[in-house]
Design a protein around this motif. Structure first.
Motif, PDB file in Angstrom:
ATOM      1  N   LEU A 465     -18.752 -22.916 -66.013  1.00 27.31           N
ATOM      2  CA  LEU A 465     -17.963 -24.055 -66.689  1.00 27.31           C
ATOM      3  C   LEU A 465     -18.483 -24.142 -68.147  1.00 27.31           C
ATOM      4  CD1 LEU A 465     -15.574 -25.623 -65.594  1.00 27.31           C
ATOM      5  CD2 LEU A 465     -17.423 -27.616 -65.317  1.00 27.31           C
ATOM      6  N   GLU A 466     -19.957 -23.850 -68.285  1.00 24.09           N
ATOM      7  CA  GLU A 466     -20.307 -23.982 -69.769  1.00 24.09           C
ATOM      8  C   GLU A 466     -19.867 -22.986 -70.404  1.00 24.09           C
ATOM      9  OE1 GLU A 466     -24.642 -23.904 -68.950  1.00 24.09           O
ATOM     10  OE2 GLU A 466     -24.852 -25.971 -68.254  1.00 24.09           O
ATOM     11  N   ILE A 467     -19.619 -21.991 -70.009  1.00 23.74           N
ATOM     12  CA  ILE A 467     -18.954 -20.574 -71.017  1.00 23.74           C
ATOM     13  C   ILE A 467     -17.677 -21.360 -71.265  1.00 23.74           C
ATOM     14  CG2 ILE A 467     -18.021 -18.374 -70.827  1.00 23.74           C
ATOM     15  CD1 ILE A 467     -20.387 -17.767 -68.905  1.00 23.74           C
ATOM     16  N   ILE A 468     -16.985 -21.663 -70.247  1.00 25.46           N
ATOM     17  CA  ILE A 468     -15.431 -22.174 -70.638  1.00 25.46           C
ATOM     18  C   ILE A 468     -15.399 -23.450 -71.574  1.00 25.46           C
ATOM     19  CG2 ILE A 468     -13.211 -23.099 -69.643  1.00 25.46           C
ATOM     20  CD1 ILE A 468     -13.989 -21.513 -67.247  1.00 25.46           C
ATOM     21  N   TYR A 469     -16.553 -24.208 -71.555  1.00 23.97           N
ATOM     22  CA  TYR A 469     -16.568 -25.496 -72.243  1.00 23.97           C
ATOM     23  C   TYR A 469     -16.925 -25.171 -73.688  1.00 23.97           C
ATOM     24  CZ  TYR A 469     -19.180 -29.103 -74.598  1.00 23.97           C
ATOM     25  OH  TYR A 469     -19.323 -29.976 -75.912  1.00 23.97           O
ATOM     26  N   ARG A 470     -17.752 -24.004 -73.845  1.00 22.45           N
ATOM     27  CA  ARG A 470     -17.924 -23.757 -75.310  1.00 22.45           C
ATOM     28  C   ARG A 470     -16.820 -22.787 -76.008  1.00 22.45           C
ATOM     29  NH1 ARG A 470     -23.033 -22.095 -72.891  1.00 22.45           N
ATOM     30  NH2 ARG A 470     -22.300 -19.843 -72.776  1.00 22.45           N
ATOM     31  N   GLU A 471     -16.101 -21.976 -75.174  1.00 21.54           N
ATOM     32  CA  GLU A 471     -14.805 -21.696 -75.676  1.00 21.54           C
ATOM     33  C   GLU A 471     -13.652 -22.355 -76.059  1.00 21.54           C
ATOM     34  OE1 GLU A 471     -15.265 -17.414 -73.134  1.00 21.54           O
ATOM     35  OE2 GLU A 471     -13.728 -18.726 -72.721  1.00 21.54           O
ATOM     36  N   THR A 472     -13.701 -23.397 -75.185  1.00 18.63           N
ATOM     37  CA  THR A 472     -12.673 -24.512 -75.435  1.00 18.63           C
ATOM     38  C   THR A 472     -13.081 -25.463 -76.539  1.00 18.63           C
ATOM     39  OG1 THR A 472     -12.117 -24.296 -73.094  1.00 18.63           O
ATOM     40  CG2 THR A 472     -11.304 -26.441 -74.428  1.00 18.63           C
ATOM     41  N   GLU A 473     -14.528 -25.831 -76.701  1.00 18.30           N
ATOM     42  CA  GLU A 473     -14.580 -26.482 -78.044  1.00 18.30           C
ATOM     43  C   GLU A 473     -14.206 -26.032 -79.155  1.00 18.30           C
ATOM     44  OE1 GLU A 473     -15.779 -30.011 -78.031  1.00 18.30           O
ATOM     45  OE2 GLU A 473     -14.647 -29.841 -76.141  1.00 18.30           O
ATOM     46  N   ASP A 474     -14.571 -24.458 -79.208  1.00 23.85           N
ATOM     47  CA  ASP A 474     -14.391 -23.734 -80.341  1.00 23.85           C
ATOM     48  C   ASP A 474     -12.883 -23.745 -80.820  1.00 23.85           C
ATOM     49  OD1 ASP A 474     -15.260 -21.798 -82.430  1.00 23.85           O
ATOM     50  OD2 ASP A 474     -14.053 -20.270 -81.395  1.00 23.85           O
ATOM     51  N   LEU A 475     -12.051 -23.495 -79.815  1.00 21.75           N
ATOM     52  CA  LEU A 475     -10.317 -23.600 -80.101  1.00 21.75           C
ATOM     53  C   LEU A 475     -10.238 -25.025 -80.577  1.00 21.75           C
ATOM     54  CD1 LEU A 475      -8.979 -21.812 -76.892  1.00 21.75           C
ATOM     55  CD2 LEU A 475      -9.206 -20.884 -79.060  1.00 21.75           C
ATOM     56  N   TYR A 476     -10.730 -26.165 -80.188  1.00 23.41           N
ATOM     57  CA  TYR A 476     -10.548 -27.219 -80.490  1.00 23.41           C
ATOM     58  C   TYR A 476     -10.793 -27.861 -81.826  1.00 23.41           C
ATOM     59  CZ  TYR A 476     -10.060 -32.578 -80.079  1.00 23.41           C
ATOM     60  OH  TYR A 476     -10.034 -33.893 -80.327  1.00 23.41           O
ATOM     61  N   LYS A 477     -11.917 -27.171 -82.254  1.00 19.26           N
ATOM     62  CA  LYS A 477     -12.239 -27.189 -83.718  1.00 19.26           C
ATOM     63  C   LYS A 477     -11.450 -26.619 -84.666  1.00 19.26           C
ATOM     64  CE  LYS A 477     -17.192 -28.156 -82.383  1.00 19.26           C
ATOM     65  NZ  LYS A 477     -18.626 -27.619 -82.393  1.00 19.26           N
ATOM     66  N   LYS A 478     -10.899 -25.544 -84.195  1.00 18.04           N
ATOM     67  CA  LYS A 478     -10.094 -24.616 -85.073  1.00 18.04           C
ATOM     68  C   LYS A 478      -8.565 -24.862 -84.974  1.00 18.04           C
ATOM     69  CE  LYS A 478     -13.153 -20.730 -84.637  1.00 18.04           C
ATOM     70  NZ  LYS A 478     -13.466 -19.228 -84.091  1.00 18.04           N
ATOM     71  N   SER A 479      -8.070 -25.516 -83.991  1.00 14.65           N
ATOM     72  CA  SER A 479      -6.595 -25.447 -83.733  1.00 14.65           C
ATOM     73  C   SER A 479      -5.992 -26.695 -83.786  1.00 14.65           C
ATOM     74  CB  SER A 479      -6.170 -24.888 -82.353  1.00 14.65           C
ATOM     75  OG  SER A 479      -6.721 -23.576 -81.929  1.00 14.65           O
ATOM     76  N   ILE A 480      -4.791 -26.664 -84.238  1.00 14.93           N
ATOM     77  CA  ILE A 480      -3.782 -28.031 -84.353  1.00 14.93           C
ATOM     78  C   ILE A 480      -3.831 -28.161 -82.832  1.00 14.93           C
ATOM     79  CG2 ILE A 480      -1.390 -28.632 -84.408  1.00 14.93           C
ATOM     80  CD1 ILE A 480      -1.294 -26.918 -86.872  1.00 14.93           C
ATOM     81  N   LEU A 481      -3.766 -29.569 -82.709  1.00 16.16           N
ATOM     82  CA  LEU A 481      -3.936 -30.188 -81.229  1.00 16.16           C
ATOM     83  C   LEU A 481      -2.783 -29.679 -80.346  1.00 16.16           C
ATOM     84  CD1 LEU A 481      -5.109 -33.760 -81.798  1.00 16.16           C
ATOM     85  CD2 LEU A 481      -6.395 -31.726 -81.090  1.00 16.16           C
ATOM     86  N   THR A 482      -2.977 -29.298 -79.050  1.00  9.44           N
ATOM     87  CA  THR A 482      -2.087 -29.094 -78.065  1.00  9.44           C
ATOM     88  C   THR A 482      -2.170 -29.899 -76.873  1.00  9.44           C
ATOM     89  OG1 THR A 482      -2.811 -27.063 -77.142  1.00  9.44           O
ATOM     90  CG2 THR A 482      -1.385 -26.660 -78.971  1.00  9.44           C
ATOM     91  N   LYS A 483      -1.222 -30.177 -76.251  1.00 12.57           N
ATOM     92  CA  LYS A 483      -1.586 -30.940 -75.010  1.00 12.57           C
ATOM     93  C   LYS A 483      -2.228 -30.143 -73.981  1.00 12.57           C
ATOM     94  CE  LYS A 483       1.348 -33.112 -71.114  1.00 12.57           C
ATOM     95  NZ  LYS A 483       1.171 -32.465 -70.308  1.00 12.57           N
ATOM     96  N   ASN A 484      -2.099 -29.002 -73.809  1.00 10.51           N
ATOM     97  CA  ASN A 484      -2.833 -28.386 -72.792  1.00 10.51           C
ATOM     98  C   ASN A 484      -4.266 -28.058 -72.920  1.00 10.51           C
ATOM     99  OD1 ASN A 484      -0.744 -27.803 -70.770  1.00 10.51           O
ATOM    100  ND2 ASN A 484      -0.261 -25.791 -71.816  1.00 10.51           N
TER     101      ASN A 484
END
Length: 526
Positions: A465-484
């Motif tokens: 889960l920690e790996i997915i957390y890091r990947e997701t936070e990286d997307l969150y910082k770079k991307s326009i918000l999406t619901k998913n």
């Protein structure tokens, strides 16, 4: 852009809607929901709502049943309060237009479910939640002081952090000033300022592959409070409903209400043999945790995918009268429940923990309340007694309403909150990564943090889960918000809390190996 209100209600199930109605005569209410107004866990509730109505039932029996089902982990003061205040809230639901089923003599037709010693479940056919939702939505839409905003997704709670002050975990003076909210239709983020904020955001079922919860149940309120440094507790107590319809291609899983077992349906293996008596003297009417684990054990030792729920020995017309929606649903799969047994499997159903609240629904963060499944009140303990959830939500909505009506006029809006600052771009390959991470997260939780757990499974789940957390936070910082993406962030936070609290509980009790059913003497799995 700022929006201002006295009460900001996040969520449109029984908790959010009833709270809005109870305070709307006193101040302005904005009620937001990230989907349609009726897209809630409440609307999916089939069985009913528990309250003492007629003798020979009484409050003492309801209290005792709740304490036993909660495996000794309930807050007895809370249990007593909810049970004793339940009848008056039932009367209010009736006054608002909820139509519970009655017998020919005019008395309410009370059902009995697993763990209950008496018939005390008020219901409307087999879609009680939908009936409650219908009546409350009608009342809410008619009230001039309630503004409804559908497809508005609360992202973050506003605290002193957003006016430049350091906020630490366990600070006693954290305050909530509202929320940043994403308009899903325009993709704009608004600043909602409120004197009092109420989280009624429902459950967390979509952290698992198989759940009876609708897709909106992604633990949003819990994740927001966790990020705001509020107190979360008892996340390890995930209730798996023992009887969801076995139909692997369907999501969410279709619930086969516990009321059907109360009606007399019997659990059987695929060779049509009863098995629950080997696990509990109450047989098919044992509490959900015991039944779910028993089914899980039978499936593992037999190598099968489902067990049967058999009501074919009951009167066909009574079956169709009591369970018309289940009857019609099963017919679409060529199952006539008056003649055929129903294939069922356990599915993630209800979170017994959540945001820690006091007797009035107040969280550890001032000016912030939580009601319904997102809250941890102490009522359910380690395992919820069937049909106690809807009554808990409205009782706490009532107590929160009375508490906030007394205080909101003395509070002031925090005008110095800055607007949301988020820029970036999103690409198709990033959207694919979000979907992949979402599925992987569900698989991890289902494989390692399900009905049966062990220290090794929990450790592996945390690492992955920690790996997915890091990947997701990286997307969150770079991307326009999406619901998913926002839902995935929330579910990862929920998963982390579940695993951490489950690990802590196991370690405190010296549990180092997976507990198969016969070794689990306490009645539920840690």
């Amino acid at each position: 852009m700022n929006r201002k209100t006295d009460f900001l209600v996040v969520g449109s199930g029984i908790g959010g809607l009833s709270f809005a109605l109870k305070v709307a005569d006193h101040g302005k209410v904005i009620l937001i929901t990230k989907g349609a107004l009726d897209n809630t866990n409440t609307a999916y509730a089939q069985g009913g709502i528990a309250a003492v109505t007629y003798a020979p039932d009484d409050a003492g029996k309801h209290i005792k049943d709740t304490l036993i089902c909660g495996a000794g982990l309930c807050d007895e003061e809370v249990v007593r309060m909810v049970v004793e205040e339940a009848p008056s809230q039932i009367k209010e639901l009736i006054r608002w237009g909820v139509k519970f089923d009655r017998r020919p003599d005019g008395q309410y037709d009370l059902a009995k479910e697993g763990g209950h010693s008496e018939h005390r479940i008020l219901h409307h056919k087999d879609n009680t939640g939908a009936e409650i939702e219908r009546a409350l939505i009608k009342q809410v839409r008619a009230h001039k002081n309630i503004e409804i905003l559908e497809y508005y997704f609360a992202l973050e709670l506003l605290t002193q952090h957003h006016i430049g002050k350091l906020v630490k975990k366990n600070d006693k003076n954290i305050e909530c000033y509202g929320a940043y909210v994403l308009d899903l239709k325009t993709q704009k983020v608004f600043t909602f300022l409120s004197k009092v904020t109420i989280l009624a955001t429902g459950g967390t079922g979509n952290i698992y592959n198989t759940t009876t919860n609708p897709p909106v149940a992604t633990g949003d309120g819990i994740a927001m409070v966790h990020r705001a440094k509020g107190i979360i507790e008892n996340m390890e107590f995930i209730q798996f409903h023992p009887t969801s319809l076995y139909n692997p291609d369907e999501r969410p899983s279709y619930l086969i209400t516990e009321a059907m077992r109360g009606f007399g349906a019997i659990l059987k293996t695929q060779d049509a043999k009863e098995f629950m008596d080997r696990y509990d003297k109450r047989g098919s009417l044992a509490p959900r945790d015991i039944v779910a684990r028993a089914i899980d054990h039978e499936l593992k030792i037999r190598g099968e995918d489902f067990v049967y729920l058999d009501c074919t020995h009951k009167d066909p017309e009574e079956i169709k009268s009591h369970f018309p929606n289940i009857y019609q649903k099963c017919l679409t799969l060529d199952i006539d429940i008056t003649k055929d047994m129903i294939p069922v499997v356990p599915a993630a159903h209800y979170l017994c923990g959540g945001i820690k609240v006091d007797i009035n629904g107040q969280t550890s963060i001032q000016r912030l309340y939580a009601i319904g499944e997102t809250a941890s009140t102490g009522l359910h303990g380690g395992n919820r007694l069937a049909s106690n959830s809807l009554i808990e939500a409205i009782v706490y909505a009532d107590r929160a309403a009375r508490a906030t009506v007394n205080e909101y006029s003395t509070l002031r809006l925090q005008e110095s909150i800055s607007d949301w600052d988020h820029e970036g771009t999103t690409h198709m390959e990033e959207l694919v990564l979000i979907t992949q991470n979402y599925r992987e997260m569900q698989q991890i939780m289902s494989n390692y943090v399900g009905i049966v757990r062990s220290n090794l499974r929990l450790e592996r789940a945390m690492n992955r889960l920690e790996i997915i957390y890091r990947e997701t936070e990286d997307l969150y910082k770079k991307s326009i918000l999406t619901k998913n993406l926002c839902e995935l962030r929330n579910l990862i936070a929920v998963g982390y809390l579940i695993i951490r609290m489950a690990k802590n509980l196991r370690e405190s009790r010296g549990l180092h190996y997976s507990l198969d059913y016969p070794a689990a003497k306490t009645g539920f799995e840690f």
